[in-house]
Scaffold this active site. Structure first.
Site, PDB file in Angstrom:
ATOM      1  N   SER A  56       0.827  -1.214   0.000  1.00  0.00           N
ATOM      2  CA  SER A  56       0.000   0.000   0.000  1.00  0.00           C
ATOM      3  C   SER A  56       0.859   1.260   0.000  1.00  0.00           C
ATOM      4  O   SER A  56       2.009   1.261   0.451  1.00  0.00           O
ATOM      5  CB  SER A  56      -0.915   0.020   1.222  1.00  0.00           C
TER       6      SER A  56
HETATM    7  N1  SAM Z   1      -1.233  -4.711   4.040  1.00  0.00           N
HETATM    8  C1  SAM Z   1      -0.441  -5.003   2.872  1.00  0.00           C
HETATM    9  C2  SAM Z   1       0.924  -4.436   2.926  1.00  0.00           C
HETATM   10  O1  SAM Z   1       1.242  -3.706   3.871  1.00  0.00           O
HETATM   11  O2  SAM Z   1       1.699  -4.750   2.033  1.00  0.00           O
HETATM   12  C3  SAM Z   1      -1.102  -4.562   1.583  1.00  0.00           C
HETATM   13  C4  SAM Z   1      -2.138  -5.465   1.227  1.00  0.00           C
HETATM   14  S1  SAM Z   1      -2.637  -5.585  -0.447  1.00  0.00           S
HETATM   15  C5  SAM Z   1      -3.185  -3.967  -0.822  1.00  0.00           C
HETATM   16  C6  SAM Z   1      -4.128  -6.545  -0.110  1.00  0.00           C
HETATM   17  C7  SAM Z   1      -3.850  -7.940   0.381  1.00  0.00           C
HETATM   18  O3  SAM Z   1      -5.090  -8.534   0.790  1.00  0.00           O
HETATM   19  C8  SAM Z   1      -3.289  -8.862  -0.698  1.00  0.00           C
HETATM   20  O4  SAM Z   1      -2.101  -9.432  -0.244  1.00  0.00           O
HETATM   21  C9  SAM Z   1      -4.383  -9.913  -0.887  1.00  0.00           C
HETATM   22  O5  SAM Z   1      -3.878 -11.183  -1.228  1.00  0.00           O
HETATM   23  C10 SAM Z   1      -5.041  -9.911   0.480  1.00  0.00           C
HETATM   24  N2  SAM Z   1      -6.401 -10.435   0.539  1.00  0.00           N
HETATM   25  C11 SAM Z   1      -7.417 -10.312  -0.352  1.00  0.00           C
HETATM   26  N3  SAM Z   1      -8.522 -10.937   0.115  1.00  0.00           N
HETATM   27  C12 SAM Z   1      -8.204 -11.458   1.329  1.00  0.00           C
HETATM   28  C13 SAM Z   1      -8.921 -12.200   2.310  1.00  0.00           C
HETATM   29  N4  SAM Z   1     -10.190 -12.563   2.152  1.00  0.00           N
HETATM   30  N5  SAM Z   1      -8.271 -12.566   3.441  1.00  0.00           N
HETATM   31  C14 SAM Z   1      -6.960 -12.203   3.645  1.00  0.00           C
HETATM   32  N6  SAM Z   1      -6.233 -11.501   2.755  1.00  0.00           N
HETATM   33  C15 SAM Z   1      -6.848 -11.121   1.609  1.00  0.00           C
END
Ligand code: SAM
Length: 215
Positions: A65
């Site tokens: 992010s």
């Molecule tokens: N917090 C992260 C960082 O600091 O790098 C950024 C996250 S990225 C924008 C969104 C993340 O949410 C992805 O890694 C994706 O695989 C995960 N994701 C999507 N749906 C999800 C779910 N139902 N449960 C857990 N993770 C999920």
């Protein structure tokens, strides 16, 4: 050991200054961003971009992010030292590192197995040790509930009931909700069992998948 030299520290200070100018005012959040070596989360090819206030690809179609977004969501959680936080969407682990810097006890869950496995190995090498979980975070982690704070770092179509159910009394959920391209940041506070909702600006997150996410 990852190298963290004066140049990188200087770039981080500039980033913190920029976040301050954009309206982030919680000193603990700014100090957290100032301490986490964001360049360590980047591939060699993108290293020069580590301290730009932008989101970047981390593989598997996912992103680390934007620092402003990380700071904004963290600030809105109004964290107190030692609070128990659930992060949905571990991704690179950057947000989890910032939460740990601010003094939270962090439970983080990731739905993509490759990212989960990578980050679970990588993040502790920087000294950041949240509790890692693999699975569908749209359902929370009921076994570890309740949480003082919940932060969702992927764009949701709805506010998952499973998450509000896992909030402690006076707990706060911060979650981007909208369509696949654009979401409004919502803050939901549980007060005497009732949910109070506040709305903030729009953001653009990758989709939250899973039972309470996008199919
Ligand atoms: N917090 C992260 C960082 O600091 O790098 C950024 C996250 S990225 C924008 C969104 C993340 O949410 C992805 O890694 C994706 O695989 C995960 N994701 C999507 N749906 C999800 C779910 N139902 N449960 C857990 N993770 C999920």
């Amino acid at each position: 050991m990852i190298e963290d030299n004066y140049k990188q520290r200087g770039l981080r200070n500039k980033l913190v200054k920029k976040l301050r100018e954009k309206g982030i005012s919680d000193e603990r959040v700014l100090a957290g961003i100032g301490n986490v070596p964001r360049h360590a989360f980047f591939d060699a090819a993108l290293l020069n971009h580590a301290y730009e206030d932008k989101a970047f690809p981390i593989g598997e179609g996912q992103t680390i992010s934007q620092p402003y977004t990380v700071a904004f969501q963290t600030e809105k959680l109004q964290l107190k030292t030692g609070e128990k936080v659930l992060e949905v969407g571990t991704g690179s682990g950057y947000q989890a590192a910032v939460l740990l810097e601010v003094g939270a006890q962090v439970y983080t869950i990731e739905y993509n197995r490759k990212l989960y496995e990578h980050t679970k190995e990588f993040l502790p090498t920087l000294g950041y040790k949240p509790f890692f979980f693999f699975g569908d975070g749209s359902m929370g982690i009921p076994a570890k509930a309740p949480y003082d704070k919940i932060i969702v770092t992927a764009g949701a179509p709805i506010v998952p009931l499973a998450l509000t159910n896992q909030l402690a009394e006076n707990g706060i959920l911060i979650i981007p909700v909208g369509d696949r391209e654009k979401q409004k940041m919502l803050r939901i506070t549980k007060k005497q069992g009732k949910l109070v909702q506040e709305e903030f600006d729009h953001f653009a997150f990758v989709p939250l998948l899973g039972d309470q996410g996008w199919k």
